[in-house]
Motif scaffolding. Structure first.
Motif, PDB file in Angstrom:
ATOM      1  N   HIS A  58       0.610  -1.661   0.317  1.00  0.00           N
ATOM      2  CA  HIS A  58      -0.088  -0.280   0.448  1.00  0.00           C
ATOM      3  C   HIS A  58       0.846   1.568   0.314  1.00  0.00           C
ATOM      4  O   HIS A  58       0.194   2.520  -1.081  1.00  0.00           O
ATOM      5  CB  HIS A  58      -0.992  -0.037   1.094  1.00  0.00           C
ATOM      6  CG  HIS A  58      -1.963   1.362   1.058  1.00  0.00           C
ATOM      7  ND1 HIS A  58      -1.172   2.096   1.895  1.00  0.00           N
ATOM      8  CD2 HIS A  58      -2.775   1.245   0.863  1.00  0.00           C
ATOM      9  CE1 HIS A  58      -2.686   3.503   1.927  1.00  0.00           C
ATOM     10  NE2 HIS A  58      -3.209   2.859   0.637  1.00  0.00           N
ATOM     11  N   GLU A  94      -8.555   2.078  -0.147  1.00  0.00           N
ATOM     12  CA  GLU A  94      -8.758   1.738  -1.713  1.00  0.00           C
ATOM     13  C   GLU A  94      -9.963   2.433  -2.504  1.00  0.00           C
ATOM     14  O   GLU A  94      -9.664   2.491  -3.476  1.00  0.00           O
ATOM     15  CB  GLU A  94      -8.550   0.104  -2.069  1.00  0.00           C
ATOM     16  CG  GLU A  94      -8.280   0.186  -3.566  1.00  0.00           C
ATOM     17  CD  GLU A  94      -7.050   0.124  -4.595  1.00  0.00           C
ATOM     18  OE1 GLU A  94      -7.162   0.708  -5.523  1.00  0.00           O
ATOM     19  OE2 GLU A  94      -6.834   0.412  -3.473  1.00  0.00           O
ATOM     20  N   ILE A 112      -8.777  -7.034  -2.686  1.00  0.00           N
ATOM     21  CA  ILE A 112      -7.220  -6.056  -2.731  1.00  0.00           C
ATOM     22  C   ILE A 112      -6.246  -6.515  -1.279  1.00  0.00           C
ATOM     23  O   ILE A 112      -5.477  -5.729  -1.807  1.00  0.00           O
ATOM     24  CB  ILE A 112      -8.208  -4.803  -1.827  1.00  0.00           C
ATOM     25  CG1 ILE A 112      -9.689  -4.224  -2.923  1.00  0.00           C
ATOM     26  CG2 ILE A 112      -7.755  -3.628  -1.186  1.00  0.00           C
ATOM     27  CD1 ILE A 112     -10.075  -3.198  -3.142  1.00  0.00           C
TER      28      ILE A 112
END
Length: 168
Positions: A58, A94, A112
């Motif tokens: 991330h 996200e 994700i």
């Protein structure tokens, strides 16, 4: 967080959210062994490494779809000590939409996390490959963490009013 069985769209199949698999590529097993199976390792549990890897992915803003053979940990393993919260958090960040937390979106939410984790595992492998003098990897990871802390500290505080999540 999810306390009901999950209805899969278009089918009669009902699965328990606790048994949903959180996957990783099998090719990361050498890295995982290196960072979790040693008395001196940073990560006591595999799921802790997976969460760390997802945060690395991330931070790099990279999602990498899983390819090839995979291994999974059931979601209940993450939930046993609330590490599943990181899975939901990444999906919220996200998608910027609270609907991602609905039962019918659970597989997308997990995907994700898996993709950020996969990207992070590749990056961590690269870090360790660049530092062959650190066979256990602890010094390399601690140096990367310290560098990130210094970088974040120099950026100043986060304005909580600038954070927006839409709940429809």
């Amino acid at each position: 967080m999810f306390n009901r069985n999950l209805q899969i769209s278009g089918t009669e199949q009902v699965i328990n959210w606790r048994t949903v698999g959180v996957k990783r590529e099998r090719q990361h097993e050498a890295l995982i062994s290196r960072l979790t199976l040693n008395n001196k390792s940073i990560f006591v549990y595999l799921k802790d490494l997976m969460v760390f890897a997802a945060m690395v992915g991330h931070d790099l803003n990279i999602r990498r779809p899983l390819k090839g053979e995979t291994i999974e940990i059931i979601l209940d393993t993450y939930a046993s000590d609330q590490k599943d919260g990181f899975i939901y958090l990444l999906a919220l960040i996200e998608k910027k939409d609270g609907l991602v937390l609905k039962d019918e979106n659970l597989r997308q939410t997990v995907q994700i996390f898996e993709e950020y984790c996969n990207a992070g595992l590749y990056e961590i492998t690269k870090w360790l490959d660049e530092n062959p003098g650190d066979p256990i990897g602890i010094d390399t990871l601690l140096n990367k963490i310290l560098a990130k802390l210094v970088e974040n500290d120099s950026q100043g505080p986060v304005d909580p009013n600038a954070i927006e999540v839409t709940l429809d």
